[in-house]
Design an enzyme around this catalytic site. Structure first.
Site, PDB file in Angstrom:
ATOM      1  N   SER A 161       0.793  -1.234   0.000  1.00 50.49           N
ATOM      2  CA  SER A 161       0.000   0.000   0.000  1.00 50.49           C
ATOM      3  C   SER A 161       0.827   1.287   0.000  1.00 50.49           C
ATOM      4  O   SER A 161       0.266   2.358  -0.191  1.00 50.49           O
ATOM      5  CB  SER A 161      -0.920   0.032   1.215  1.00 50.49           C
ATOM      6  N   LYS A 188       0.340   3.455  -2.910  1.00 52.20           N
ATOM      7  CA  LYS A 188      -0.892   4.213  -3.169  1.00 52.20           C
ATOM      8  C   LYS A 188      -0.698   5.723  -3.325  1.00 52.20           C
ATOM      9  O   LYS A 188      -1.210   6.313  -4.277  1.00 52.20           O
ATOM     10  CB  LYS A 188      -1.939   3.888  -2.091  1.00 52.20           C
ATOM     11  N   TYR A 230      -3.137  -3.408 -10.386  1.00 56.16           N
ATOM     12  CA  TYR A 230      -3.076  -3.093  -8.957  1.00 56.16           C
ATOM     13  C   TYR A 230      -2.184  -4.101  -8.213  1.00 56.16           C
ATOM     14  O   TYR A 230      -1.346  -3.724  -7.391  1.00 56.16           O
ATOM     15  CB  TYR A 230      -4.495  -3.080  -8.375  1.00 56.16           C
ATOM     16  N   TYR A 275      -4.059   3.836   7.674  1.00 52.95           N
ATOM     17  CA  TYR A 275      -5.213   2.963   7.941  1.00 52.95           C
ATOM     18  C   TYR A 275      -6.113   3.650   8.972  1.00 52.95           C
ATOM     19  O   TYR A 275      -6.236   4.875   8.967  1.00 52.95           O
ATOM     20  CB  TYR A 275      -4.748   1.577   8.414  1.00 52.95           C
ATOM     21  N   VAL A 298       1.135  -3.424   4.168  1.00 53.10           N
ATOM     22  CA  VAL A 298       1.077  -4.675   4.932  1.00 53.10           C
ATOM     23  C   VAL A 298       2.374  -5.478   4.924  1.00 53.10           C
ATOM     24  O   VAL A 298       2.524  -6.403   5.716  1.00 53.10           O
ATOM     25  CB  VAL A 298      -0.053  -5.610   4.451  1.00 53.10           C
TER      26      VAL A 298
END
Ligand code: GLU
Length: 446
Positions: free
Chosen positions: A69, A72, A187, A239, A257
């Site tokens: 992530s 992102k 992705y 998060y 993660v």
């Protein structure tokens, strides 16, 4: 004599941070992507990248891991650069969700995902950028070509049904308009890009440096995009810990993660951390602790990094006491001694932001008695923030209306102000010009 490198306290500081946290065994390595479960819980790397391109590593700063992530914000940057903020916000919100990263919650009427840092928003963001652009763009942020870990990619592709569910829901709602499988393929590839803590530090430093990679000098995105991305990282990057993180650490950041975190202090540095064991919210235990300690010990919280509040005015003198090097007759010297108060010279020091420029324009406006020429010596000004430029320019044009001439000096001719009456390279030239004007006025010559 000690090695010069040993005198720099930063490597020891990072090593101390590393040593203090390496023994912390808490947290669990992510297993929902089977391949990630092979990570060694003892891996721990930290790297800090400065905005002039120096990188300080500690621990396993060169060990590769999949970015997950942490990709992102950087893909979001590419989407913003390609489509513009308004078009992207129409498709993907920017509200912190407070939900887990893989939550299935979309805006009821539109199917718009809450923000680009949770999976739904990130998948939609990915649909706006091609794989080639993602790979090249993330490489440009890192300053090197990045490989992908095909085993992790396969592992996620085979097990990523929750992300598939999210994508189908968005497709059904009409918010995702591209093919689900193709978009998820990109992705999953994006998440499997291999980076190091060092890479994350440079990537974060690029955002902190207004979009310019501090090592390669490449402008990866524009300054507005970099600021937008840092903002969304600050509000949504960690998060469902984003609010407390901003409160305690105060750095725009994104975690993933696999145990990575990229964080930045705008205008100061980027930091990359990697350690696989995660806390209950999916953030790396050691990486969080390291950032908390760093921020607390050095007061690096965003809300505490002040615009320079030191007085930026180095000196104010008048032509009565300070002369140019121009040859003057005795009569001229007498005139300058008598009437030199009409010329003031201000040497300005340091960066000019709102607070310092406000003080300067107020000080100038309050000391105009008998003044006809103002020399602003901006030679030692570092950064001129746009608000400072506006304030000084507006003041200069108002002074002109009031019959006061503003003259600017800047050795490197950076064009720091747009509307001074005259611009010179050296203070001496500026002063000579003002003295000539004063002498002409007093003697009535033209
Ligand atoms: N590839 C991961 C997923 O979408 C990224 C999750 C993360 O790092 O938060 O499940």
């Amino acid at each position: 004599m000690a090695d010069m490198a040993d005198l720099n306290p930063i490597p020891d500081l990072l090593a101390g941070l590393y040593d203090g946290l390496a023994g912390d065994q808490s947290g669990e390595v992510a297993t929902y992507i089977p391949q990630l479960s092979h990570a060694d819980p003892s891996w721990f790397g930290i790297a800090l990248a400065t905005l002039d391109g120096h990188v300080y590593p500690a621990g396993a700063a060169e060990r590769t891991f999949t970015i997950q992530s942490v990709s992102k914000p950087f893909v979001y940057a590419l989407a913003l650069a390609g489509c513009g903020l308004d078009a992207v916000i129409e498709r993907i919100g920017v509200e912190p969700s407070g939900d887990a990263f893989n939550a299935i919650r979309l805006e009821p009427q539109t199917g718009r995902p809450p923000n680009p840092m949770v999976n739904a928003g990130a998948i939609l963001t990915t649909s706006l950028v091609s794989w080639e652009r993602i790979r090249a763009g993330l490489g440009a942020f890192a300053g090197r070509d990045l490989d992908i870990d095909l085993a992790v990619y396969d592992s996620e592709r085979l097990t990523g049904d929750r992300n598939r569910a999210i994508a189908y829901l968005m497709r059904n709602a009409g918010s995702l308009t591209t093919d689900v499988d193709e978009t998820l393929d990109v992705y999953f590839r994006q998440c499997a890009i291999l980076v190091t803590a060092r890479d994350l530090a440079v990537m974060a430093a690029t955002l902190a440096n207004a979009g310019v990679n501090p090592i390669t000098g490449v402008a990866v995105v524009g300054p507005d995009v970099a600021a937008d991305v840092l903002t969304v990282m600050a509000t949504c990057g960690m998060y469902d810990f984003a609010g407390e993180w901003l409160l305690r650490v105060g750095l725009p950041a994104k975690s993933g993660v696999s145990g990575g975190i990229a964080a930045a202090l705008p205008g100061q540095f980027g930091i990359g951390l990697f350690s696989p064991p995660l806390d209950a919210r999916g953030n790396s235990v050691r990486a969080i602790a390291a950032c908390e300690e760093l921020s607390a010990r050095f007061g690096l919280h965003l809300m505490r990094s002040p615009d320079s509040s030191v007085p930026s005015l180095a000196d104010v003198v008048t032509a009565r006491t300070v002369r140019s090097s121009a040859a003057r007759t005795r009569t001229e010297r007498d005139i300058l001694t008598r009437s030199g108060g009409a010329i003031t010279i201000r040497g300005i020091l340091g960066d000019l932001g709102f607070a310092t420029a406000e003080r300067l324009v107020r000080e100038i406006a309050e000391h105009l008695d008998g003044v006809s020429w103002i020399v602003l010596d901006l030679d030692r000004v570092g950064r001129l923030h746009p608000v400072a430029e506006r304030l000084l320019d507006t003041l200069a044009s108002r002074l002109a209306d009031a019959g006061v001439t503003t003259v600017v000096t800047d050795r490197s001719s950076r064009g720091l102000l747009s509307y001074p009456d005259r611009q010179f390279v050296t203070r001496d030239e500026a002063l000579t010009w003002c003295e000539d004007a004063l002498l002409r006025r007093v003697t009535g010559t033209h």
